[in-house]
Design a protein around this motif. Structure first.
Motif, PDB file in Angstrom:
ATOM      1  N   PHE A   1      -2.455  13.702   4.697  1.00 35.62           N
ATOM      2  CA  PHE A   1      -2.737  12.639   3.736  1.00 35.62           C
ATOM      3  C   PHE A   1      -3.380  13.219   2.483  1.00 35.62           C
ATOM      4  CE2 PHE A   1      -3.829   8.759   1.874  1.00 35.62           C
ATOM      5  CZ  PHE A   1      -5.159   8.808   1.496  1.00 35.62           C
TER       6      PHE A   1
ATOM      7  N   SER B   1       1.475  -3.693   5.427  1.00 42.33           N
ATOM      8  CA  SER B   1       0.559  -4.059   6.505  1.00 42.33           C
ATOM      9  C   SER B   1       0.046  -5.482   6.410  1.00 42.33           C
ATOM     10  CB  SER B   1      -0.620  -3.092   6.543  1.00 42.33           C
ATOM     11  OG  SER B   1      -1.313  -3.132   5.321  1.00 42.33           O
TER      12      SER B   1
ATOM     13  N   PRO C   1       2.515  16.059   8.294  1.00 41.75           N
ATOM     14  CA  PRO C   1       2.127  15.570   6.959  1.00 41.75           C
ATOM     15  C   PRO C   1       0.613  15.426   6.857  1.00 41.75           C
ATOM     16  CG  PRO C   1       3.909  14.246   7.894  1.00 41.75           C
ATOM     17  CD  PRO C   1       3.403  15.114   8.991  1.00 41.75           C
TER      18      PRO C   1
ATOM     19  N   PHE D   1       8.902   6.208   4.779  1.00 45.49           N
ATOM     20  CA  PHE D   1       8.811   7.428   3.986  1.00 45.49           C
ATOM     21  C   PHE D   1      10.023   7.611   3.094  1.00 45.49           C
ATOM     22  CE2 PHE D   1       5.264  10.093   5.459  1.00 45.49           C
ATOM     23  CZ  PHE D   1       4.835   9.385   6.573  1.00 45.49           C
TER      24      PHE D   1
ATOM     25  N   TYR E   1       1.744  12.074   0.929  1.00 44.41           N
ATOM     26  CA  TYR E   1       1.445  13.087   1.923  1.00 44.41           C
ATOM     27  C   TYR E   1       2.022  14.412   1.441  1.00 44.41           C
ATOM     28  CZ  TYR E   1       0.023   9.650   5.438  1.00 44.41           C
ATOM     29  OH  TYR E   1      -0.641   8.674   6.129  1.00 44.41           O
TER      30      TYR E   1
ATOM     31  N   LEU F   1       1.135   5.611  -0.162  1.00 45.71           N
ATOM     32  CA  LEU F   1       0.426   6.838   0.196  1.00 45.71           C
ATOM     33  C   LEU F   1       1.273   8.042  -0.180  1.00 45.71           C
ATOM     34  CD1 LEU F   1       0.424   4.645   2.857  1.00 45.71           C
ATOM     35  CD2 LEU F   1      -1.511   6.092   3.427  1.00 45.71           C
TER      36      LEU F   1
ATOM     37  N   GLY G   1      -2.277  -7.540  11.407  1.00 42.03           N
ATOM     38  CA  GLY G   1      -3.162  -6.627  12.108  1.00 42.03           C
ATOM     39  C   GLY G   1      -3.130  -5.232  11.577  1.00 42.03           C
ATOM     40  N   GLY G   2      -2.158  -4.947  10.726  1.00 46.93           N
ATOM     41  CA  GLY G   2      -2.160  -3.637  10.084  1.00 46.93           C
ATOM     42  C   GLY G   2      -1.604  -2.527  10.925  1.00 46.93           C
ATOM     43  N   ALA G   3      -0.769  -2.857  11.911  1.00 41.67           N
ATOM     44  CA  ALA G   3      -0.257  -1.810  12.782  1.00 41.67           C
ATOM     45  C   ALA G   3       1.119  -1.327  12.381  1.00 41.67           C
ATOM     46  CB  ALA G   3      -0.211  -2.320  14.221  1.00 41.67           C
ATOM     47  N   ASP G   4       1.609  -1.751  11.220  1.00 42.05           N
ATOM     48  CA  ASP G   4       2.984  -1.413  10.886  1.00 42.05           C
ATOM     49  C   ASP G   4       3.148   0.054  10.571  1.00 42.05           C
ATOM     50  OD1 ASP G   4       3.667  -1.366   7.517  1.00 42.05           O
ATOM     51  OD2 ASP G   4       1.645  -1.700   8.308  1.00 42.05           O
ATOM     52  N   GLY G   5       4.363   0.522  10.783  1.00 42.57           N
ATOM     53  CA  GLY G   5       4.660   1.907  10.495  1.00 42.57           C
ATOM     54  C   GLY G   5       4.889   2.127   9.017  1.00 42.57           C
ATOM     55  N   LEU G   6       4.722   3.365   8.612  1.00 49.31           N
ATOM     56  CA  LEU G   6       4.979   3.741   7.228  1.00 49.31           C
ATOM     57  C   LEU G   6       6.466   3.990   7.029  1.00 49.31           C
ATOM     58  CD1 LEU G   6       2.044   6.267   6.680  1.00 49.31           C
ATOM     59  CD2 LEU G   6       2.133   3.848   6.028  1.00 49.31           C
TER      60      LEU G   6
ATOM     61  N   TYR H   1       0.865  -1.183   0.000  1.00 51.81           N
ATOM     62  CA  TYR H   1       0.000   0.000   0.000  1.00 51.81           C
ATOM     63  C   TYR H   1       0.889   1.216   0.000  1.00 51.81           C
ATOM     64  CZ  TYR H   1      -4.580   2.135   0.694  1.00 51.81           C
ATOM     65  OH  TYR H   1      -5.752   2.798   0.503  1.00 51.81           O
TER      66      TYR H   1
END
Lengths: 114, 117
Positions: free
Chosen positions: B46, B95, B44, B107, B36, B34, B100-105, B32
């Motif tokens: 979104f 993620s 930042p 950049f 910013y 994104l 669980g989708g809690a990972d950090g982005l 995924y």
């Protein structure tokens, strides 16, 4: 429109002192994050928090750092004994649930360690 | 270890023309992406995102294109407006692999877009 808020906007502290940075995530969000951006560098992930525990942390997030959600609304980052290299912008972010990926960031706290 | 790269530190575009911001990634686990936008002294904001199962996502003046085989994405802004002048960050998430989708982005370093009148 709901937003993430952070206090203070600027914190100056002496090396070796403890600091607590505060964040109020968007109210119905379940995932919470801290990032930092050292001047001139990229935004770096520190830690994620879900269901009252740390989900993931980066190499930066060592024993000097801790996070807490003390009262169901605030989300805090504590640095136990600050170092000069901790000087940076610290951003809090939150995300709604497992079905979403977009994280929403607060305005940041500028931490200056002297 | 730059897993997300934005190779242009700055880009200058005339008002009304198209702005194209580029981003490359190396980690195949990213699923995924994104974009910013960041103004000085603010966090930042979104802008737009895209899942790895798509190759295009459009929202008003903003379109993101994803080329998975090249591990490349781009953000198109048409037409560019003075208020678009800001630093644009590309970010990626893995993620699906974090349980669980809690990972950090992760950049990139950002591209400073300057819209000239």
């Amino acid at each position: 429109e709901p937003e993430v808020t952070q206090t203070p906007s600027h914190q100056v502290t002496q090396m070796g002192q403890e600091v607590i940075l505060r964040c109020v995530p968007i109210s119905n969000h379940l995932y919470f994050y801290w990032y930092r951006q050292i001047l001139g560098q990229k935004v770096e992930f520190l830690v994620s928090f879900y269901n009252n525990e740390i989900s993931e942390k980066s190499e930066i997030f060592d024993d000097q750092f801790s996070v807490e959600r003390p009262d169901g609304s605030n989300f805090t980052l504590k640095i136990r004994s600050t170092k000069l290299e901790d000087s940076a912008m610290y951003f809090c972010a939150s995300k709604g649930d497992t079905q979403t990926y977009e994280q929403y960031f607060g305005p940041g706290t500028r931490l200056t360690v002297t | 270890d730059q897993q997300v790269k934005q190779n242009s530190p700055s880009l200058s575009v005339q008002e009304g023309r198209i702005s194209i911001l580029n981003c490359d990634y190396t980690n195949s686990m990213f699923d995924y992406f994104l974009w910013y936008k960041k103004y000085p002294a603010e966090g930042p904001t979104f802008l737009i995102s895209i899942s790895s199962i798509k190759d295009k996502n459009e929202d008003g003046r903003f379109t993101v294109f994803l080329n998975k085989s090249a591990k490349h994405l781009s953000l198109h802004i048409v037409p560019s407006q003075p208020g678009d002048s800001a630093v644009y960050f590309c970010a990626a998430s893995a993620s699906r692999y974090s349980g669980g989708g809690a990972d950090g982005l992760t950049f990139g370093k950002g591209t400073h877009l300057i819209i000239q009148p």
